[in-house]
Design an enzyme around this catalytic site. Structure first.
Site, PDB file in Angstrom:
ATOM      1  CG  ASP A 217      29.392  30.215  35.153  1.00 25.28           C
ATOM      2  OD1 ASP A 217      29.228  31.387  35.542  1.00 25.28           O
ATOM      3  OD2 ASP A 217      30.517  29.700  34.978  1.00 25.28           O
TER       4      ASP A 217
ATOM      5  N   GLY B  15      28.199  36.317  43.085  1.00 23.46           N
ATOM      6  CA  GLY B  15      27.771  37.108  44.239  1.00 23.46           C
ATOM      7  C   GLY B  15      27.137  38.436  43.872  1.00 23.46           C
TER       8      GLY B  15
ATOM      9  CG  ASP C 286      35.926  32.156  38.669  1.00 22.75           C
ATOM     10  OD1 ASP C 286      34.803  32.624  38.941  1.00 22.75           O
ATOM     11  OD2 ASP C 286      36.161  31.538  37.622  1.00 22.75           O
TER      12      ASP C 286
HETATM   13  C1  GLA Z   1      33.229  30.909  35.706  1.00 25.67           C
HETATM   14  C2  GLA Z   1      32.905  30.156  36.998  1.00 25.67           C
HETATM   15  C3  GLA Z   1      33.922  29.036  37.199  1.00 25.67           C
HETATM   16  C4  GLA Z   1      33.905  28.100  36.008  1.00 25.67           C
HETATM   17  C5  GLA Z   1      34.183  28.907  34.762  1.00 25.67           C
HETATM   18  C6  GLA Z   1      34.043  28.127  33.479  1.00 25.67           C
HETATM   19  O1  GLA Z   1      34.424  31.605  35.788  1.00 25.67           O
HETATM   20  O2  GLA Z   1      32.921  31.039  38.078  1.00 25.67           O
HETATM   21  O3  GLA Z   1      33.629  28.325  38.386  1.00 25.67           O
HETATM   22  O4  GLA Z   1      32.674  27.451  35.929  1.00 25.67           O
HETATM   23  O5  GLA Z   1      33.274  30.002  34.636  1.00 25.67           O
HETATM   24  O6  GLA Z   1      34.379  28.968  32.418  1.00 25.67           O
END
Ligand code: GLA
Length: 530
Positions: A280, A321, A342
């Protein structure tokens, strides 16, 4: 043996010295200068780093030159040994900025005991600790030259499993994950195809003296956890970031990322027996530029590292993305890449994300999938019709199906949605043609996906707030009719689980508000016409 005699004078002197020392500490603490680098830490939670500047009793933050992030403010005071800091964080629109208040009592020049209160959350106890600049804001390390990472041969169909984030954020532990693995099996989810149990943000505490990443008090033995999940016949995933820290959940800040330890972490994950890594971007935005070259380089570095371990590990890119990742995600060794910010457990969020995927659907291919984020089915924020739309859309898109609910407490309705074998068969179908939009009229949309075995999936979607008639022309389905011309069509409603009568040139159904009619259309045996 002599017992020491009791000397009242000595005791008075001793007590006075202790008092003086305490007073001295108090005066010192009241006078500390917070200018410098600080970490706010929560036990078994995250870490937040600050660079502060103190002028008199006023505290401000020093903006990090050239660093990314969504912006925010920090201001506060330090008076009579009491710290009061307020930070704001610009959440993605339309959410208002989020405020966090830190109230603390100085313990010594390098440590302040603090209670943190973030808008709408439980308060947390933690500490401000003075740290070095290198710990707070590490220098940028060079990235590798871009090249194509060889395909790892995994995820020939979209990965299916469960991920902790949507339901638990970072408020969960080893036992929660084990119980999810149990429930994955006992609920029938594993039989339906769900395989990966993915531990998202929240499992790390930092690194040991050898620089090895370690779990926190809630995840004391990540290797044993992997062995447990494997013993259930499932596979297990783990989470990290190309940045020094992950994004931060409810527990105070970000967790340890793999920055500068990419190969070491990949080896650790492999040694522990993990089968999947979600990687991430998070704080990497404060290190690297947000360009395709930099993002690709950072993901390639881990892609290479995973491959080098020799252990098959599905590689899940999560950078929301940016920089059209669908055009280059596969080059980094990525098996799936998030295409959006998200998802939230709300119709507006799911609808906005899901229907925006059709135009890039062609970039998905076996081993390399567009990921419009995890499922919210069963989390309670949408109606059953909306969740059926969610599931149908994700299946039409060949999206990874990562359940994000509590598998221990599923209603029959939730089970019927997540475990609909006909919908899952569409998701996992190996025909290479992507979903396409057949028509769009007002709030009604018809999506079409060619399936293997000379069949089509058709989704009649109603995005409107009233029931609507949604239909399509049957001759839009370009069947391979072979030498004998058209035969009779056979149509199945995949949510009602019953055949649908076909007659005439078109098929029209009444679709409920925010709902879907999902069909599988094929050619029936025996001759006939439309
Ligand atoms: C980002 C990701 C989520 C999750 C959070 C954890 O927002 O997109 O899917 O993994 O981090 O903080």
């Amino acid at each position: 043996m002599r017992t020491p005699a009791f000397h009242p004078r000595r005791w008075v002197v001793a007590a006075a010295s202790v008092l003086l020392l305490l007073l001295g500490a108090l005066v010192l603490s009241a006078q500390i200068d917070m200018t410098g680098y600080w970490a706010f830490r929560v036990k078994d939670g995250g870490v937040n780093y600050f660079q502060l500047q103190q002028t008199g009793g006023t505290i401000a933050s020093v903006p990090q030159a050239g660093r990314g992030g969504r912006g925010g403010t920090l201001s506060g005071t330090l008076r009579d040994g009491k710290l009061h800091l307020v930070t704001t964080f610009n959440a993605p629109a339309p959410a208002p900025p989020r405020e966090t208040v830190y109230d603390g009592v100085v313990e010594n020049a390098n440590r302040i005991a603090v209670t943190m209160q973030a808008t709408g959350r439980d308060s947390l106890k933690g500490t401000f600790e003075r740290v070095t600049r290198e710990e707070a804001f590490p220098a940028r390390l060079p990235l590798p030259e871009l090249r194509d990472v060889p395909d790892n041969g995994l995820a020939r169909t979209p990965p299916m499993g469960w991920n902790s984030w949507n339901k638990f954020q970072d408020v969960f532990d080893d036992a929660t994950v084990r119980r999810m693995a149990d429930a994955m099996v006992s609920s029938g989810m594993s039989k339906a195809g769900y395989t990966y149990i993915v531990v998202d943000e929240g499992w790390t505490s930092g690194r040991d003296a050898g620089g090895n990443i370690v779990g926190n008090g809630k995840f004391p033995d990540m290797k044993a956890l992997a062995a447990y999940v494997h013993s259930k016949g499932l596979k297990i995933g783990i989470y990290s970031s190309p940045g020094p820290q992950s994004c931060s959940g409810k527990m105070g800040g970000g967790y340890q990322g793999s920055y500068g330890h990419e190969e070491q972490d990949a080896r650790t994950f492999a040694d522990w027996g993990y089968d999947y890594l979600k990687y991430d971007w998070c704080s990497a935005g404060g290190i690297y530029a947000s360009t395709r070259e930099e993002e690709q380089g950072a993901y390639q570095k881990m892609g290479d590292a995973l491959l080098k371990t020799g252990r098959p590990m599905v590689y899940s890119l999560c950078q929301y993305g940016a920089a059209d990742v669908w055009k280059w995600g596969a080059k980094t060794g990525g098996n799936l890449w998030r295409t959006t910010f998200d998802i939230g457990d709300r119709w507006e969020s799911m609808e906005r994300i899901g229907f925006a995927q059709i135009d890039i659907a062609g970039y998905a291919q076996p081993g390399h999938w567009n990921d419009p984020d995890m499922l919210e089915v069963g989390n309670g924020g949408m109606t059953a019709d909306e969740y059926r739309t969610h599931m149908s859309l994700w299946c039409m898109l060949s999206a990874p199906l990562m359940a994000g609910n509590d598998l221990r407490a599923m209603t029959d309705e939730t089970k019927s949605i997540l475990m609909n074998p006909d919908a899952i068969a569409i998701d996992q179908d190996r025909a290479p043609k992507p979903v396409q939009r057949l028509s769009q009229q007002g709030k009604s949309e018809v999506l079409l996906r060619p399936l293997s075995g000379n069949a089509f999936a058709v989704g009649l979607f109603n995005r409107g707030d009233q029931p609507a008639e949604v239909g399509f022309r049957l001759d839009a389905l370009k069947f391979d009719t072979g030498l004998y011309g058209f035969r009779r069509l056979q149509m199945q409603d995949l949510w009602k689980h019953e055949p649908v009568e076909v007659s005439g040139d078109t098929y029209t159904a009444t679709v409920p508000k925010h709902g879907v009619v999902l069909l599988r259309v094929s050619i029936a045996s025996g001759r006939g016409g439309f």
